[in-house]
Motif scaffolding. Structure first.
Motif, short mmCIF file in Angstrom:
data_model
loop_
_atom_site.label_atom_id
_atom_site.label_comp_id
_atom_site.label_asym_id
_atom_site.label_seq_id
_atom_site.Cartn_x
_atom_site.Cartn_y
_atom_site.Cartn_z
N TYR A 200 0.83 -1.21 0.00
CA TYR A 200 0.00 0.00 0.00
C TYR A 200 0.86 1.25 0.00
O TYR A 200 1.32 1.73 1.04
CB TYR A 200 -0.95 -0.02 1.20
CG TYR A 200 -1.90 -1.18 1.14
CD1 TYR A 200 -2.87 -1.26 0.14
CD2 TYR A 200 -1.82 -2.22 2.06
CE1 TYR A 200 -3.74 -2.34 0.07
CE2 TYR A 200 -2.69 -3.30 2.00
CZ TYR A 200 -3.64 -3.35 1.01
OH TYR A 200 -4.49 -4.42 0.93
N LEU A 280 -3.75 -0.10 6.63
CA LEU A 280 -2.99 0.71 5.69
C LEU A 280 -2.03 1.61 6.44
O LEU A 280 -2.34 2.08 7.53
CB LEU A 280 -3.94 1.57 4.85
CG LEU A 280 -4.98 0.85 3.99
CD1 LEU A 280 -5.75 1.85 3.16
CD2 LEU A 280 -4.33 -0.18 3.10
N GLY A 292 -1.98 4.42 0.13
CA GLY A 292 -2.34 3.31 -0.75
C GLY A 292 -3.83 3.04 -0.84
O GLY A 292 -4.25 1.96 -1.26
N ALA A 296 -5.97 -0.01 -2.64
CA ALA A 296 -6.75 -0.91 -1.81
C ALA A 296 -8.20 -1.01 -2.29
O ALA A 296 -8.82 -2.07 -2.22
CB ALA A 296 -6.71 -0.43 -0.36
#
Length: 752
Positions: A200, A280, A292, A296
């Motif tokens: 991420y 994250l 990220g 995701a």
């Protein structure tokens, strides 16, 4: 001139054919396999110009690459990973480039197109020239060094740049890349502590450049098919993911593919959440910003974010604009324009308000705050939060067991508080009230149990010492949330004496719902959204008033029958209003309606149609499932000149809107008011209470016919009409008090 491709492999059956098919220009492909157990070797053996070397894998990337390099016999060597492929432009022009290269050029760096989400998108952030040469002249002094993040050393001469792409497919397989990150974190020197750090990152997803396209003979990436029957729902909560909110969504796991997203640094215990949770990385300066998040949520159908203030909500609506995602925002905030003295926050909130598809307000006050900030009412649905009423329920045995554990005697009356130990929760008022209660109740044994921690904990304990209350208080700093339902059963009374501040009013008070569901009588304050939650199922006193608080506690301590009555009321209200399974069903229906892209499914439209048989107007209401319920409202019962379909567009999910118990309004009605007019009386609940308390006459004006018909049973007189357009026959000065509660903001000309 001879060109060699240098590769290493280990269980790459999903990728290897794509990589090899793009090597049409190569004279030889030297592959070192570390011991593949899948079909990788079978695919490799179908290519005639492959030189296969099997070399046992020992967690050292540099060694594998070096073995491959040592077996390359070409004039030029080109590195290729199994999850990559050469672009068509690369394939067509690489031989021409190398044949015309100046003798002083030792190698070339090229660009990498990292595909994100699917083959149509890529990362603009990583669209740059690679740090390690992709192409170099073969020379015996050149070697690979390093176990991981390996480097090519020994190159002599100029490193030039060639503006073409190699295509990287590795990010497309999230599960595989997650395993790769977890593996890397076990290797010393990787500088990766968990897979999230690798997976991420801020990719800046953009449409893939045309120049990165591969030849038509290069196989496409095969992704795992999404379950068409289970839309993907992303629940993003930044640092505030918690188990007590998630219980309202867990019943939806059979209908939706739910995933909850939290920052790696978070505020609550999330171990017992049943919904899959992804952590994250968080921004060190902006805790609510989730790194990220684009990557995701790329494959999700709907993003369920929370509150317009948070950076992750801004990220969510940015994804809506870029990738066309549906966005629903859960709104707790009940203070209009909160924090907007900060220009950055104001702009962020405006963006979310303007862009989100729909809002779920947990209270009417939260809805009103959104409307004052400019969100149209048809983009807001009021759905409260609930609890598992099978888990939170009266349980005498569990209560007795915990009482023994805490050293509480059977004859002691226990007053419980749970929550953050902060000033705005009214905890100092609780201690002050406790002193008055102890003085008033005489020989009745009392224990105040305070569960929670916070910045005021030590000061609170010091105050009990100063007031000589240490024998009456028990402080429990931590109690596991998965057992919190047992805790309520030790209590005879639950107290939440919240106080409002400039930036905060009690937004809901989930502990009140938990207590009511557990059959514990509640005492709270007329603050924020508490009156909506408690209604007449508890005692509400003025905030910041220890005297009123102590009087309410004394009443419940001394009167068993009153305590038992509130216990039953609270449990019934929890069952009717705050059952998490019912809440989940409403949220699920809203999600399906929004995913179906039909506002008519989640905004209950009302129409007035003529019934040709009776020549009476019949009100019809469309439900979420599309069925039509004939409510049979007889228009002749109420004189109404201007009541039309637009005035009846409240959705049935908000039917409680007209039946609110407005204790906050009731508390400020002058005591000597005998004749009262309630404009916008709803079903007349407030007026009925005023009549019960001694008012001589309460009239109501209500524009909604359904509500007005119900109000007829509660008030002295009811008119279904429009206060701005109709004429009324009341005499000047007849009323002692006129109530405009939540009305003026809906009028065309509120000033007049």
């Amino acid at each position: 001139m001879k060109i060699s491709i240098s590769m290493i492999t280990l269980n790459e059956e999903k990728n290897i054919e794509r990589a090899l098919s793009s090597c049409t220009f190569a004279d030889e492909i030297v592959i070192v396999d570390g011991g593949s157990t899948d079909k990788t070797l079978d695919v490799i053996k179908t290519y005639k110009n492959v030189k296969l070397i099997q070399y046992s894998w020992d967690d050292h990337f540099g060694k594998q690459r070096q073995v491959s390099l040592e077996n390359c016999t070409g004039d030029w060597v080109i590195r290729l990973d199994a999850d990559e492929a050469f672009s068509q432009e690369f394939e067509k022009n690489v031989r021409t480039l190398l044949e015309s290269s100046s003798p002083n050029v030792a190698g070339y760096k090229i660009r990498q197109c990292n595909l994100i989400g699917n083959e149509n998108w890529y990362s603009r952030t990583f669209d740059n020239y690679e740090t390690i040469p992709r192409i170099w002249r073969n020379h015996p002094d050149i070697r690979w060094e390093g176990q991981i993040h390996e480097k090519l050393v020994g190159l002599k001469g100029e490193i030039s740049f060639w503006d073409v792409y190699i295509v990287h497919y590795g990010f497309l397989d999230k599960k595989r890349y997650q395993r790769k990150g977890s593996y890397y974190s076990t290797i010393p020197g990787s500088q990766i502590t968990n897979y999230e750090e690798l997976l991420y990152r801020e990719y800046d997803i953009q449409p893939r450049p045309d120049r990165s396209s591969t030849a038509n003979y290069v196989p496409p990436f095969t992704s795992v098919e999404k379950n068409a029957h289970k839309p993907g729902i992303a629940i993003i909560r930044g640092p505030n993911l918690n188990a007590w909110e998630m219980q309202n969504y867990e019943p939806l796991m059979k209908r939706f593919n739910l995933t909850a997203y939290v920052t790696s640094k978070h505020n609550y215990d999330i171990a017992k959440i049943e919904i899959p949770v992804v952590k994250l990385p968080f921004h060190p300066e902006y805790p609510g910003c989730m790194a990220g998040l684009e990557y995701a949520l790329f494959d999700k159908d709907l993003i369920f974010t929370a509150d317009t203030t948070w950076p992750f909500s801004y990220q969510a609506v940015s994804l809506k604009e870029k990738l066309g995602k549906k966005v629903v925002c859960l709104q707790w905030e009940n203070i209009p324009f909160a924090y907007e003295d900060n220009e950055q926050i104001r702009q962020r909130k405006v963006k979310v308000r303007q862009t989100a598809d729909h809002f779920v307000a947990v209270t009417e006050r939260a809805k009103e705050a959104l409307m004052l900030e400019g969100v149209p009412s048809d983009r807001i649905t009021v759905i409260p939060m609930g609890v598992d009423i099978e888990r939170f329920k009266p349980n005498q045995r569990a209560g007795q067991k915990l009482r023994q554990q805490f050293g509480l005697k059977n004859n002691e009356k226990v007053i419980l508080f749970t929550g953050r130990i902060v000033w705005e929760k009214g905890i100092f008022d609780l201690v002050s009230a406790a002193k008055l209660v102890v003085q008033t109740t005489g020989n009745i044994p009392l224990k105040f149990v305070v569960v929670g921690a916070g910045p005021e904990s030590e000061r609170l304990k010091q105050l009990t010492l100063e007031l000589e209350l240490t024998s009456n208080f028990i402080f429990i700093d931590k109690f596991p949330h998965h057992d919190i339902h047992k805790l309520y059963n030790i209590a005879d009374i639950f107290v939440l004496p919240s106080i409002s501040t400039r930036y905060w009013k009690e937004q809901f008070g989930m502990v009140l719902v938990e207590a009511m569901a557990s059959g514990v009588p509640v005492i709270s304050t007329l603050s924020g959204s508490i009156p909506e939650v408690v209604s007449d199922a508890g005692i509400l006193v003025q905030a910041n008033d220890p005297c009123s608080l102590s009087s309410a506690i004394v009443e419940l301590v001394k009167k068993d029958e009153v305590r038992q009555d509130f216990s039953k009321r609270g449990r019934k209200r929890a069952e009717n209003k705050f059952d998490s399974k019912k809440i989940a069903a409403r949220i699920g229906a809203l999600f399906e309606a929004i995913l179906g892209d039909s506002s008519e499914k989640f905004e209950f439209k009302s129409t007035i149609n003529e019934d040709p048989k009776s020549h009476k107007k019949i009100h019809k209401e469309t439900s979420l499932d599309g069925s039509v319920r004939n409510l049979g409202i007889d228009a002749d019962l109420f004189p109404c000149k201007t009541c039309d379909a637009n005035q009846l567009s409240r959705n049935s999910e908000d039917s409680g809107y007209y039946a609110q118990e407005r204790y906050d309004v009731e508390s400020i009605i002058p005591r000597n008011a005998s004749k009262i007019l309630d404009v916008g009386c709803g079903e007349g609940i407030l007026g009925k209470r005023l009549l019960d308390k001694g008012a001589e006459y309460v009239a109501g004006i209500e524009i909604n016919r359904i509500a007005a018909k119900k109000a007829k049973d509660n008030l002295s007189y009811v008119i279904c009409g429009d206060v701005e357009a109709d004429e009324f026959s009341f005499k000047n000065g007849y009323f002692d008090c006129i109530i405009f509660a939540d009305i003026l903001e809906h009028l065309r000309d509120p000033l007049s």
